[in-house]
Scaffold this motif. Structure first.
Motif, PDB file in Angstrom:
ATOM      1  N   ASN A   1      -8.109   3.298  -1.099  1.00  0.00           N
ATOM      2  CA  ASN A   1      -7.215   4.311  -2.210  1.00  0.00           C
ATOM      3  C   ASN A   1      -8.488   4.804  -2.977  1.00  0.00           C
ATOM      4  OD1 ASN A   1      -7.176   2.793  -4.106  1.00  0.00           O
ATOM      5  ND2 ASN A   1      -5.307   3.615  -4.216  1.00  0.00           N
TER       6      ASN A   1
ATOM      7  N   THR B   1       0.746  -1.012   0.129  1.00  0.00           N
ATOM      8  CA  THR B   1       0.280   0.025   0.266  1.00  0.00           C
ATOM      9  C   THR B   1       0.496   1.299  -0.029  1.00  0.00           C
ATOM     10  OG1 THR B   1      -0.367  -0.338   2.259  1.00  0.00           O
ATOM     11  CG2 THR B   1      -2.047  -1.183   1.267  1.00  0.00           C
TER      12      THR B   1
ATOM     13  N   GLU C   1      -9.769  -1.284   4.263  1.00  0.00           N
ATOM     14  CA  GLU C   1      -8.945   0.117   3.866  1.00  0.00           C
ATOM     15  C   GLU C   1      -9.397   0.212   2.331  1.00  0.00           C
ATOM     16  OE1 GLU C   1      -5.129  -0.028   4.893  1.00  0.00           O
ATOM     17  OE2 GLU C   1      -4.780   0.075   6.519  1.00  0.00           O
TER      18      GLU C   1
ATOM     19  N   LYS D   1     -11.057   7.464  -3.198  1.00  0.00           N
ATOM     20  CA  LYS D   1     -11.762   8.091  -2.187  1.00  0.00           C
ATOM     21  C   LYS D   1     -12.766   9.034  -2.361  1.00  0.00           C
ATOM     22  CE  LYS D   1      -7.342  10.762  -2.031  1.00  0.00           C
ATOM     23  NZ  LYS D   1      -6.755   9.685  -2.404  1.00  0.00           N
TER      24      LYS D   1
ATOM     25  N   ASP E   1       0.413   4.421  -3.107  1.00  0.00           N
ATOM     26  CA  ASP E   1      -0.276   5.840  -2.417  1.00  0.00           C
ATOM     27  C   ASP E   1      -0.125   6.486  -3.640  1.00  0.00           C
ATOM     28  OD1 ASP E   1      -1.432   4.821  -0.677  1.00  0.00           O
ATOM     29  OD2 ASP E   1       0.578   5.674   0.718  1.00  0.00           O
TER      30      ASP E   1
ATOM     31  N   THR F   1      -5.858   1.290  -8.018  1.00  0.00           N
ATOM     32  CA  THR F   1      -6.958   1.466  -7.246  1.00  0.00           C
ATOM     33  C   THR F   1      -7.066   0.187  -6.986  1.00  0.00           C
ATOM     34  OG1 THR F   1      -9.348   0.803  -7.938  1.00  0.00           O
ATOM     35  CG2 THR F   1      -8.334   3.503  -8.031  1.00  0.00           C
TER      36      THR F   1
END
Length: 594
Positions: free
Chosen positions: A506, A483, A504, A508, A487, A493
């Motif tokens: 990434n 991860t 979790e 948004k 980033d 994704t």
């Protein structure tokens, strides 16, 4: 009302049909199934049955579906009930609640046997077979319930003695069963011969053949292999010529089902139990082609005629005039809802029912069988394939053996990898060696012809596209490294989850991601495969449950059981999508950099 009483009210030569549904995997799917049930109630089936998940896992949804369908939509309902691997209290409560809700019909089944006695909570010594459940219901409730049992025209899957199977079926009837619903089949002659033998040994109750229309090639092969159903060679040969064209497969499934039912009608079989797989269009088309129900156009014309007789005129907005002012024969305009949601429309849900990669709002989202979580291969074969792993390296070897086609199943897939995997096989082997245990993947494809043997699907003359993705289990330590490394990668994704509900991503702002789409002449862009948070979370529960199923093959406290439990309890499941479908190597470089 009892199913047998409803049958007895029919004319002696009157045909009837019924539907089977299963509890959807998502709340959205259940809500939309209710909308579907409302529409399908207009098809007027004799009854509708609702399946029961392994171990009573869907008891609440099954009871809710039965009571809602009966109370709101007018279905006569039949609740499936299994006793194997279910505690006695669940069986007793289910029967009590069914009676309180006015549900008079029960399909009494044994259910899947437990993987091992050490992990199995016995319902009671009184319950080991379906006949025990039949006897219990009769003893406890007398004649209040109408009880159905299962029949197997091709023999019970785990039995080698068909004559003994018939004797067992006769014993269930003698114990109090009122009707029989059979396992689905595709060999009509085999069913006709079996039904004749049932009558010869004195079985007089209604025998309703199970009919499962083919909805998609992969799901068809999966479910027939799982249930050990024989498929005549001519059907397999026909499907082979257009198996990548989902619409052609569905159209063939409709035609085949119409042909099968027509042949059964010729042999005086008048009832049919259609396994809908929570799908609607094919079922309606089958009934229309058999003249069991009116077509949409006929129903619209009937509504139009009612308007004419009540109002005395035909509104100008639905009648076309010829240039000379004359009015042709009335042709109704049938409006369809155009609910343009974020990806696909509800009316498209049935067109490409691609299991867990479809739209999570669809009533049929999931594996399209309703059987619940379980290993899809026998325990002895599973142990042969997977051995007795004692270290992580042993687990990695199992996964690599599957990728290399040395074994043909993992807990998450009971069939060999698709041909398209050939192009990414070396990369899959490498990342498994690095400790990423892959359970699903697809390569990037940029405009392959729809007729291409490896990647093609859909109608001829089109082009198909794919984003690369890979789904895998990984240790907490490697998850943290992974991860961190992605980033700042705008092309990547991911969704990640653990068994303990940790989650979790990434992403948004939650939006579904189409990872497969096709462009075809005269059609809108078709997007049959999507990945989104709700579908990932629904699948996550099943994926970790399958770790437990693998674990249950071994004695408690053994090295293999301990290892598998540790992985299931602590590792992450990740679905990672690489959105640059032009870059075929980009997804793999993510892992190699680490």
């Amino acid at each position: 009302m009892k199913i047998t009483d409803k049958i007895n009210t029919l004319e002696s030569d009157q045909s009837y049909y019924s539907f089977e549904f299963f509890p959807p995997k998502t709340d959205e799917g259940l809500a939309n199934l209710y909308n579907r049930l409302k529409r399908m109630s207009l098809l007027e089936p004799l009854f509708a049955s609702f399946t029961w998940g392994a171990g009573g896992s869907t008891i609440d949804k099954t009871l809710e579906m039965c009571t809602t369908s009966q109370g709101l939509y007018g279905f006569e309902t039949c609740m499936h009930l299994t006793c194997t691997n279910v505690v006695r209290e669940i069986v007793e409560n289910a029967l009590k609640e069914a009676k309180n809700a006015g549900i008079q019909n029960i399909l009494a089944l044994r259910g899947d046997p437990p993987r091992g006695h050490e992990y199995w909570t016995s319902c009671d010594d009184e319950f080991t077979l379906a006949i025990d459940l039949v006897k219990y219901i009769r003893k406890k409730y007398g004649e209040w319930f109408c009880i159905g049992v299962a029949g197997y025209p091709e023999g019970y899957p785990d039995s080698t003695d068909k004559e003994q199977d018939l004797k067992f079926l006769k014993e269930k009837v003698d114990a109090g069963a009122n009707f029989i619903i059979t396992q689905f089949f595709y060999d009509v002659d085999s069913f006709i011969e079996w039904e004749k033998k049932c009558r010869e040994i004195g079985i007089t109750v209604p025998i309703i053949p199970g009919i499962m229309p083919i909805q998609g090639y992969n799901s068809f092969r999966r479910i027939t292999n799982l249930c050990k159903v024989k498929v005549p060679g001519e059907i397999l040969n026909a499907l082979e010529t257009f198996k990548h064209d989902d619409q052609a497969v569905k159209e063939y499934g409709v035609s085949l089902t119409v042909s099968m039912i027509s042949k059964l009608l010729e042999h005086k079989i008048r009832g049919f139990h259609i396994c809908t797989l929570n799908l609607e269009k094919s079922v309606r088309l089958i009934l229309e082609k058999l003249k069991f129900v009116q077509t949409e156009e006929e129903r619209a014309m009937r509504r139009l005629n009612r308007r004419r007789s009540s109002a005395g005129f035909i509104p100008n907005d639905i009648i076309r005039q010829e240039p000379d002012g004359s009015v042709p024969a009335a042709k109704p305009i049938i409006w369809k809802e155009q609910n343009a949601d974020y990806i696909g429309r509800p009316e498209d849900w049935d067109n490409f029912p691609n299991g867990r990669w479809g739209d999570a709002r669809s009533p049929a989202f999931g594996e399209l069988d309703g059987y619940g979580v379980s290993l899809r291969i026998p325990s002895d074969l599973a142990l042969k394939y997977w051995g007795e792993p004692k270290t992580i390296n042993d687990i990695i070897r199992v996964f690599k053996s599957y990728i290399n086609c040395e074994i043909s199943a993992l807990p998450w897939s009971e069939e060999p990898l698709l041909k398209e995997t050939d192009i990414i096989r070396p990369n899959l082997l490498k990342i498994n060696e690095l400790g990423y245990l892959t359970i699903s993947s697809q390569p990037a494809v940029n405009g392959a012809k729809s007729s291409a043997p490896d990647f093609g699907w859909g109608p001829k003359g089109g082009f198909v596209y794919q984003k690369a993705f890979v789904e895998f289990f990984v240790s907490p330590e490697m998850f943290e490294k992974l991860t961190k490394s992605i980033d700042d990668n705008v092309w990547v994704t991911y969704y990640a989850a653990k068994r303990n509900e940790e989650f979790e991503t990434n992403i948004k702002e939650e939006t579904p991601s189409a990872v497969t789409w096709g462009v075809f002449p005269g059609k809108e862009i078709i997007q049959p495969t999507i990945i989104e948070e709700v579908s990932f979370n629904a699948w996550k529960k099943e994926a970790f449950a399958l770790w437990s199923e693998w674990e249950y093959l071994y004695p408690k406290g053994s090295p293999s059981q301990t290892l598998l439990k540790n992985i299931g309890d602590n590792w992450w499941l990740i679905n990672l999508v690489y959105h640059n479908y032009v870059d075929t190597d980009g997804i793999w470089n993510i892992f190699y950099k680490i």
